[in-house]
Design a protein around this motif. Structure first.
Motif, PDB file in Angstrom:
ATOM      1  N   ARG A  14       0.855  -1.180   0.000  1.00  0.00           N
ATOM      2  CA  ARG A  14       0.000   0.000   0.000  1.00  0.00           C
ATOM      3  C   ARG A  14       0.890   1.229   0.000  1.00  0.00           C
ATOM      4  N   GLU A  15       0.581   2.169  -0.877  1.00  0.00           N
ATOM      5  CA  GLU A  15       1.310   3.428  -0.940  1.00  0.00           C
ATOM      6  C   GLU A  15       0.324   4.562  -0.756  1.00  0.00           C
ATOM      7  N   GLY A  16       0.732   5.613  -0.078  1.00  0.00           N
ATOM      8  CA  GLY A  16      -0.107   6.786   0.098  1.00  0.00           C
ATOM      9  C   GLY A  16      -1.099   6.626   1.235  1.00  0.00           C
ATOM     10  N   GLU A  17      -1.868   7.681   1.458  1.00  0.00           N
ATOM     11  CA  GLU A  17      -2.850   7.719   2.531  1.00  0.00           C
ATOM     12  C   GLU A  17      -4.182   8.231   2.008  1.00  0.00           C
ATOM     13  N   GLY A  18      -5.247   7.914   2.718  1.00  0.00           N
ATOM     14  CA  GLY A  18      -6.572   8.439   2.406  1.00  0.00           C
ATOM     15  C   GLY A  18      -6.967   8.203   0.966  1.00  0.00           C
ATOM     16  N   ASP A  19      -7.499   9.252   0.333  1.00  0.00           N
ATOM     17  CA  ASP A  19      -7.953   9.139  -1.058  1.00  0.00           C
ATOM     18  C   ASP A  19      -6.812   8.910  -2.039  1.00  0.00           C
ATOM     19  N   ALA A  20      -5.570   9.187  -1.602  1.00  0.00           N
ATOM     20  CA  ALA A  20      -4.410   8.997  -2.475  1.00  0.00           C
ATOM     21  C   ALA A  20      -3.806   7.596  -2.342  1.00  0.00           C
ATOM     22  N   ALA A  21      -4.378   6.762  -1.473  1.00  0.00           N
ATOM     23  CA  ALA A  21      -3.836   5.405  -1.285  1.00  0.00           C
ATOM     24  C   ALA A  21      -4.022   4.591  -2.562  1.00  0.00           C
ATOM     25  N   ARG A  22      -3.055   3.723  -2.799  1.00  0.00           N
ATOM     26  CA  ARG A  22      -3.144   2.798  -3.922  1.00  0.00           C
ATOM     27  C   ARG A  22      -2.432   1.512  -3.547  1.00  0.00           C
ATOM     28  N   LEU A  23      -2.790   0.443  -4.240  1.00  0.00           N
ATOM     29  CA  LEU A  23      -2.136  -0.849  -4.048  1.00  0.00           C
ATOM     30  C   LEU A  23      -1.272  -1.119  -5.267  1.00  0.00           C
ATOM     31  N   VAL A  24      -0.007  -1.432  -5.015  1.00  0.00           N
ATOM     32  CA  VAL A  24       0.945  -1.680  -6.088  1.00  0.00           C
ATOM     33  C   VAL A  24       1.418  -3.126  -5.992  1.00  0.00           C
ATOM     34  N   LEU A  34       2.663  -2.979 -11.060  1.00  0.00           N
ATOM     35  CA  LEU A  34       1.398  -2.548 -11.628  1.00  0.00           C
ATOM     36  C   LEU A  34       0.512  -2.043 -10.500  1.00  0.00           C
ATOM     37  N   VAL A  35      -0.112  -0.880 -10.688  1.00  0.00           N
ATOM     38  CA  VAL A  35      -1.096  -0.402  -9.722  1.00  0.00           C
ATOM     39  C   VAL A  35      -2.359  -1.234  -9.921  1.00  0.00           C
ATOM     40  N   VAL A  36      -2.827  -1.879  -8.838  1.00  0.00           N
ATOM     41  CA  VAL A  36      -3.992  -2.764  -8.948  1.00  0.00           C
ATOM     42  C   VAL A  36      -5.235  -2.192  -8.267  1.00  0.00           C
ATOM     43  N   ALA A  37      -5.093  -1.112  -7.518  1.00  0.00           N
ATOM     44  CA  ALA A  37      -6.253  -0.449  -6.910  1.00  0.00           C
ATOM     45  C   ALA A  37      -5.851   0.961  -6.514  1.00  0.00           C
ATOM     46  N   GLY A  38      -6.823   1.871  -6.570  1.00  0.00           N
ATOM     47  CA  GLY A  38      -6.564   3.259  -6.252  1.00  0.00           C
ATOM     48  C   GLY A  38      -6.053   3.989  -7.474  1.00  0.00           C
ATOM     49  N   ASP A  39      -5.754   5.276  -7.274  1.00  0.00           N
ATOM     50  CA  ASP A  39      -5.267   6.112  -8.385  1.00  0.00           C
ATOM     51  C   ASP A  39      -6.290   6.146  -9.479  1.00  0.00           C
TER      52      ASP A  39
END
Length: 155
Positions: free
Chosen positions: A132-142, A150-155
């Protein structure tokens, strides 16, 4: 922890993916999340299809899905668990709940335990690591595997 049985699957997961995605599929790796209720298998694949790398989450169920909007991928026979109904995880509420918790920092990817004849015989190393990278609405799963990210969720 996700329980991985030493089992025969028919069709195999790559065969099921190829039939659903409509072409030759190269599986680059996979990862799992645990369904808190322990009813649904949640596995996501990183695949190459026609030169494009894609994230393909699936839900494995022991009976046909009853939720609205279910997108069937196919069925397979599992030599330990019996018939499994496979659904597109992007439309499955259990899968989406796992991703939402992971994005919120409340759930990690599953440790995969290997079971044979009712006994745990080891832990299977994951071929894909999700962070997990980032926090809150900026969080994403890489997702990271031996040859890419590959980003698989968020962003």
């Amino acid at each position: 922890m996700a329980i991985i049985h030493r089992a025969t699957l028919s069709p195999s997961k790559p065969e099921l993916l190829a039939a659903w995605l409509g072409g030759e599929v190269e599986v680059l790796g996979s990862f799992r999340y645990d369904d808190p209720a322990g009813e649904v298998g949640v596995e996501a694949f990183v695949v190459r299809v026609g030169g494009e790398v894609r994230h393909v989450p699936l839900a494995y169920r022991g009976a046909p899905a009853t939720y609205d909007g279910a997108v069937p991928v196919g069925t397979m026979e599992h030599s330990v668990l019996g018939a499994r109904w496979v659904y597109d995880g992007t439309a499955d509420p259990v899968v989406q709940g796992c991703y939402a918790r992971a994005l919120a920092g409340e759930q990690e990817q599953a440790v995969m335990e290997l079971w044979d004849a009712g006994e745990m015989v080891g832990v299977v190393p994951g071929s894909v690591v999700v962070r997990r990278e980032g926090e809150g609405d900026a969080a994403r799963l890489v997702a990271t595997w031996d040859s890419g990210t590959l980003v698989v969720a968020g962003d």
